[in-house]
Design a protein around this motif. Structure first.
Motif, PDB file in Angstrom:
ATOM      1  N   GLU A  60     -42.006 -17.991  37.440  1.00 52.51           N
ATOM      2  CA  GLU A  60     -42.672 -18.636  36.312  1.00 52.51           C
ATOM      3  C   GLU A  60     -42.102 -18.155  34.979  1.00 52.51           C
ATOM      4  N   GLN A  61     -41.873 -16.851  34.857  1.00 55.21           N
ATOM      5  CA  GLN A  61     -41.308 -16.317  33.618  1.00 55.21           C
ATOM      6  C   GLN A  61     -39.893 -16.853  33.377  1.00 55.21           C
ATOM      7  N   SER A  62     -39.083 -16.850  34.414  1.00 54.50           N
ATOM      8  CA  SER A  62     -37.713 -17.350  34.273  1.00 54.50           C
ATOM      9  C   SER A  62     -37.702 -18.818  33.886  1.00 54.50           C
ATOM     10  N   VAL A  63     -38.539 -19.619  34.535  1.00 57.13           N
ATOM     11  CA  VAL A  63     -38.594 -21.057  34.257  1.00 57.13           C
ATOM     12  C   VAL A  63     -39.064 -21.306  32.828  1.00 57.13           C
ATOM     13  N   THR A  64     -40.052 -20.557  32.375  1.00 57.27           N
ATOM     14  CA  THR A  64     -40.580 -20.739  31.020  1.00 57.27           C
ATOM     15  C   THR A  64     -39.513 -20.438  29.973  1.00 57.27           C
ATOM     16  N   ILE A  65     -38.786 -19.340  30.157  1.00 56.92           N
ATOM     17  CA  ILE A  65     -37.737 -18.971  29.202  1.00 56.92           C
ATOM     18  C   ILE A  65     -36.599 -19.991  29.225  1.00 56.92           C
ATOM     19  N   LEU A  66     -36.149 -20.340  30.416  1.00 57.12           N
ATOM     20  CA  LEU A  66     -35.032 -21.282  30.536  1.00 57.12           C
ATOM     21  C   LEU A  66     -35.398 -22.666  30.006  1.00 57.12           C
ATOM     22  N   THR A  67     -36.635 -23.080  30.221  1.00 56.17           N
ATOM     23  CA  THR A  67     -37.092 -24.371  29.694  1.00 56.17           C
ATOM     24  C   THR A  67     -36.974 -24.414  28.181  1.00 56.17           C
ATOM     25  N   LEU A  68     -37.423 -23.348  27.533  1.00 50.57           N
ATOM     26  CA  LEU A  68     -37.344 -23.265  26.077  1.00 50.57           C
ATOM     27  C   LEU A  68     -35.897 -23.364  25.604  1.00 50.57           C
ATOM     28  N   LEU A  69     -34.998 -22.635  26.254  1.00 46.74           N
ATOM     29  CA  LEU A  69     -33.602 -22.611  25.830  1.00 46.74           C
ATOM     30  C   LEU A  69     -32.881 -23.915  26.158  1.00 46.74           C
ATOM     31  N   MET A  70     -33.182 -24.501  27.318  1.00 42.14           N
ATOM     32  CA  MET A  70     -32.503 -25.736  27.718  1.00 42.14           C
ATOM     33  C   MET A  70     -32.895 -26.920  26.849  1.00 42.14           C
ATOM     34  N   LYS A  71     -34.061 -26.871  26.241  1.00 45.90           N
ATOM     35  CA  LYS A  71     -34.473 -27.923  25.314  1.00 45.90           C
ATOM     36  C   LYS A  71     -33.707 -27.826  23.999  1.00 45.90           C
ATOM     37  N   LYS A  72     -33.283 -26.621  23.660  1.00 49.36           N
ATOM     38  CA  LYS A  72     -32.641 -26.382  22.362  1.00 49.36           C
ATOM     39  C   LYS A  72     -31.115 -26.472  22.425  1.00 49.36           C
ATOM     40  N   SER A  86     -32.999 -17.129  41.560  1.00 51.20           N
ATOM     41  CA  SER A  86     -33.283 -17.665  42.889  1.00 51.20           C
ATOM     42  C   SER A  86     -33.181 -19.187  42.852  1.00 51.20           C
ATOM     43  N   LYS A  87     -33.023 -19.772  44.025  1.00 54.72           N
ATOM     44  CA  LYS A  87     -32.941 -21.230  44.088  1.00 54.72           C
ATOM     45  C   LYS A  87     -34.272 -21.861  43.695  1.00 54.72           C
ATOM     46  N   GLU A  88     -35.356 -21.117  43.840  1.00 51.39           N
ATOM     47  CA  GLU A  88     -36.669 -21.636  43.454  1.00 51.39           C
ATOM     48  C   GLU A  88     -36.734 -21.914  41.955  1.00 51.39           C
ATOM     49  N   VAL A  89     -36.070 -21.075  41.168  1.00 54.54           N
ATOM     50  CA  VAL A  89     -36.022 -21.308  39.716  1.00 54.54           C
ATOM     51  C   VAL A  89     -35.337 -22.648  39.437  1.00 54.54           C
ATOM     52  N   ARG A 123     -37.526 -25.611  40.366  1.00 58.62           N
ATOM     53  CA  ARG A 123     -38.614 -25.826  39.407  1.00 58.62           C
ATOM     54  C   ARG A 123     -38.101 -26.501  38.130  1.00 58.62           C
ATOM     55  N   LEU A 124     -36.861 -26.240  37.766  1.00 60.67           N
ATOM     56  CA  LEU A 124     -36.296 -26.803  36.532  1.00 60.67           C
ATOM     57  C   LEU A 124     -35.790 -28.229  36.713  1.00 60.67           C
ATOM     58  N   LEU A 125     -35.340 -28.554  37.922  1.00 59.18           N
ATOM     59  CA  LEU A 125     -34.646 -29.814  38.177  1.00 59.18           C
ATOM     60  C   LEU A 125     -35.420 -31.069  37.759  1.00 59.18           C
ATOM     61  N   GLN A 148     -27.845 -27.089  37.235  1.00 57.48           N
ATOM     62  CA  GLN A 148     -27.103 -26.857  38.472  1.00 57.48           C
ATOM     63  C   GLN A 148     -27.388 -25.451  38.986  1.00 57.48           C
ATOM     64  N   TYR A 149     -27.108 -25.259  40.276  1.00 58.27           N
ATOM     65  CA  TYR A 149     -27.300 -23.944  40.873  1.00 58.27           C
ATOM     66  C   TYR A 149     -26.095 -23.606  41.735  1.00 58.27           C
ATOM     67  N   ASP A 150     -25.613 -22.385  41.604  1.00 57.58           N
ATOM     68  CA  ASP A 150     -24.495 -21.914  42.419  1.00 57.58           C
ATOM     69  C   ASP A 150     -24.992 -20.797  43.327  1.00 57.58           C
ATOM     70  N   ASP A 151     -24.970 -21.059  44.627  1.00 63.75           N
ATOM     71  CA  ASP A 151     -25.491 -20.092  45.596  1.00 63.75           C
ATOM     72  C   ASP A 151     -24.702 -18.788  45.586  1.00 63.75           C
ATOM     73  N   LEU A 152     -23.372 -18.896  45.514  1.00 63.86           N
ATOM     74  CA  LEU A 152     -22.549 -17.686  45.554  1.00 63.86           C
ATOM     75  C   LEU A 152     -22.789 -16.802  44.327  1.00 63.86           C
ATOM     76  N   ALA A 153     -22.736 -17.411  43.158  1.00 66.09           N
ATOM     77  CA  ALA A 153     -22.887 -16.652  41.922  1.00 66.09           C
ATOM     78  C   ALA A 153     -24.339 -16.317  41.613  1.00 66.09           C
ATOM     79  N   ARG A 154     -25.268 -16.985  42.307  1.00 62.85           N
ATOM     80  CA  ARG A 154     -26.710 -16.841  42.036  1.00 62.85           C
ATOM     81  C   ARG A 154     -27.016 -17.150  40.566  1.00 62.85           C
ATOM     82  N   MET A 155     -26.391 -18.218  40.094  1.00 66.42           N
ATOM     83  CA  MET A 155     -26.581 -18.640  38.714  1.00 66.42           C
ATOM     84  C   MET A 155     -27.210 -20.021  38.648  1.00 66.42           C
ATOM     85  N   VAL A 156     -28.190 -20.165  37.772  1.00 63.67           N
ATOM     86  CA  VAL A 156     -28.718 -21.478  37.424  1.00 63.67           C
ATOM     87  C   VAL A 156     -28.219 -21.773  36.018  1.00 63.67           C
TER      88      VAL A 156
END
Length: 253
Positions: A65-77, A87-90, A93-95, A102-110
């Motif tokens: 929830e914390q990660s999604v909230t922060i990323l949502t704010l930044l992705m809007k801007k 995690s893939k769950e993040v 939740r954003l998709l 996008q999500y990269d399993d190897l790098a564990r990056m959203v």
């Protein structure tokens, strides 16, 4: 006005010293105010203006929830945003709200990459990996550099145990403007590459290795003690830090 405009106006005499000081002070206050208080985090909304890229979110240790909230704010801007160790769950939740995420399993990056402009098209960053087991950290570095607008060349599994593999790619590595070397075990690859190229080398020790590797500490110490000049070292498994540093260097002639 931006800082350059304020200084130019002062230099031309169209802005008094007092007015220039006031304008600079107001600009400083406005940047200080450009934060978002989420209760559990204060998000820097002016980092792109100061440093060239928005705040990157380290998701490990945060709740989904914390990660999604922060990323949502930044992705809007911003068009391009990175969340590391996510995690893939993040991502899931954003998709629904961010179809470009996008999500990269190897790098564990959203990440969100709306702007795919290559700002340094004539300059390449090479990411060189000792073994296949080091690829997750290498991909974190490579993706970071790409999202920040760089052209990246991946050269994987060329460790010193079969040094002919490295030597066969030496000409390709020398074409790069910056070289990232990712290695675990004894971390010897960074020194070898540093002795083959004239470009800056960024060494990334990984936690890959058997017991005496001490979760990457032996590779870290080996890289810090490299006898090859021009080798800098980031922390263990810090692919993001290497990618960001390579981006900064690659923007410089």
């Amino acid at each position: 006005m931006d800082i350059t405009s304020i200084l130019e106006e002062y230099k031309k005499g169209t802005l008094s010293l007092e007015a220039a000081q006031a304008a600079l002070a107001e600009r400083g206050r406005s940047h200080t105010a450009q934060t978002a208080d989420l209760g559990f985090a204060h998000i820097d909304l002016a980092r792109q203006e100061r440093c060239g890229f928005p705040e990157v979110v380290y998701c490990a240790g945060k709740t989904v929830e914390q990660s999604v909230t922060i990323l949502t704010l930044l992705m809007k801007k911003y068009d391009n945003i990175i969340g590391t160790r996510a995690s893939k769950e993040v991502y899931e939740r954003l998709l629904p709200d961010f179809p470009d995420v996008q999500y990269d399993d190897l790098a564990r990056m959203v990440y969100q990459r709306k702007d795919t402009t290559i700002v340094n098209g004539d300059r390449t960053i090479a990411v060189v990996t000792a073994g296949t087991s080091d690829i997750p950290v290498s991909e974190e570095a490579a993706l970071t550099a790409e999202i920040m607008g760089n052209k990246v060349m991946r050269i994987y599994d060329v460790g010193v145990a079969g040094i002919h593999r490295l030597l066969s790619r030496a000409d390709d590595i020398r074409k790069a403007n910056v070289v990232i070397v990712v290695a675990g075990m004894e971390g010897a690859l960074a020194s070898v590459v540093g002795g083959l190229v004239s470009q800056p080398v960024i060494a990334v020790p990984t936690s890959i290795g058997y017991g005496a590797n001490f979760h990457g500490l032996s590779a870290l110490l080996a890289m810090l003690n490299s006898c090859a000049a021009g080798v800098s070292v980031v922390n263990i498994d810090n692919g993001f830090g290497a990618g960001r540093l390579a981006d900064i260097l690659n923007r410089m002639r």
